[in-house]
Design an enzyme around this catalytic site. Structure first.
Site, short mmCIF file in Angstrom:
data_model
loop_
_atom_site.label_atom_id
_atom_site.label_comp_id
_atom_site.label_asym_id
_atom_site.label_seq_id
_atom_site.Cartn_x
_atom_site.Cartn_y
_atom_site.Cartn_z
N HIS A 1 0.61 -1.24 -0.02
CA HIS A 1 -0.11 0.18 -0.04
C HIS A 1 0.82 1.25 0.02
CE1 HIS A 1 -3.66 -2.41 0.37
NE2 HIS A 1 -3.18 -2.95 1.61
N CYS B 1 -31.19 2.02 25.12
CA CYS B 1 -30.39 3.15 25.66
C CYS B 1 -30.12 4.19 24.52
CB CYS B 1 -29.11 2.83 25.96
SG CYS B 1 -29.07 2.18 27.94
N CYS C 1 -21.56 -3.55 26.52
CA CYS C 1 -22.65 -3.12 26.87
C CYS C 1 -23.80 -4.34 27.10
CB CYS C 1 -23.33 -2.36 25.39
SG CYS C 1 -22.67 -0.79 25.06
#
Length: 287
Positions: free
Chosen positions: A107, A206, A248
């Site tokens: 890359h 939530c 969570c």
């Protein structure tokens, strides 16, 4: 009994939210985020069409943080997560496999990957499955470098993800959910709205129903993941998306899925798509 337990759990959430709201540091929800005075972020925008009936607007988690925490993310010199980006860049240029191959060997530099973070997870036609950024990195590590795979939330993996996210900051999140990815997306949506644990709470309890309220001296966000990996002041380290998912679900007093499991891959695809239209912020700073 089940209904009573659920009512008590949600009642507890509401009570904690009210109790905390008086003492929590203020957050400027109308603030705009520009990093280093030049990278402009979209921190609020219309919700993507597939959230019709659930949300009208989507907000970056940055908008729910205190003024002090917001300021830390606005300058790379103040953002503690950038130390891990530097470590990720060093690893990017380090030979990992027996043949001396490195990320830079293919890359050239991290900046060449600036468009990557905004479109992951995505469908991999060759493998016939949805791949997360973590999976794509490990594919490169094992198949192109002939090296051992990195642990899902290992320091090296999270640092590489932070590097790739950092060069993609400001790119608009555009995670595809059509075509063959749709089945995985549907599974993720089901998990998002499923109630788990003794508290019988879902992600939506939530982050959709109660976002903007306070709980345990913290401001509930919409749970967007465009800022991951994220540096949490709570544990003073970079945190991966699946690590946050585990936390969570654990907080609902439930047995959680494993990092890298099909369940969490599906959930990541779904949650990422909820942020379509925001911009890549990672590595962000959160409480």
């Amino acid at each position: 009994m089940k209904t009573m337990k659920k009512a008590l759990a949600l009642g507890s959430v509401a009570a904690m939210a009210l109790a905390a709201s008086a003492v929590t540091l203020s957050a400027d929800e109308d603030a705009d985020l520009t990093v280093n005075g030049e990278i402009e972020m979209i921190v609020r925008t219309n919700a993507p069409d597939h959230l019709d009936g659930h949300l009208d607007m989507i907000y970056s988690g940055w908008t729910f943080r205190s003024n002090e925490t917001q300021a830390m993310q606005m300058d790379d010199f103040d953002n503690p997560a950038m130390l891990f980006v530097e470590q990720g860049e060093a690893l990017f240029n380090t030979a990992m496999g027996p043949d001396g191959a490195s990320c830079a060997g293919c890359h050239e530099n991290a900046e060449s990957l600036s468009d990557v973070r905004a479109v992951y997870p995505q469908w991999d036609e060759e493998r016939g499955e949805v791949q997360t950024l973590t999976m794509q990195i490990n594919e490169c590590v094992t198949e192109r470098m002939n090296a051992e795979p990195l642990g899902w939330s290992s320091r090296d993996m999270v640092n590489l993800e932070a590097l790739i996210s950092s060069v993609g900051r400001g790119q608009v999140v555009n995670v595809a959910i059509d075509g063959p990815a749709r089945e995985t997306w549907e599974r993720g949506r089901e998990i998002y709205y499923t109630e788990y644990g003794i508290l019988e709470m879902s992600c939506a309890s939530c982050h959709e129903v109660n976002y903007g309220n306070y709980i345990r001296a913290d401001h509930l966000s919409q749970g967007q993941i465009n800022g991951f990996p994220t540096y949490r002041l709570k544990n003073a380290r970079l945190n991966s998306t699946h690590s946050r998912f585990r936390g969570c679900i654990r907080d609902t007093r439930a047995h959680t899925f494993a990092e890298g499991s099909p369940e969490f891959i599906a959930l990541e695809l779904y949650v990422a798509s909820r942020g379509n239209g925001l911009t890549v912020e990672g590595p962000s700073v959160r409480n």
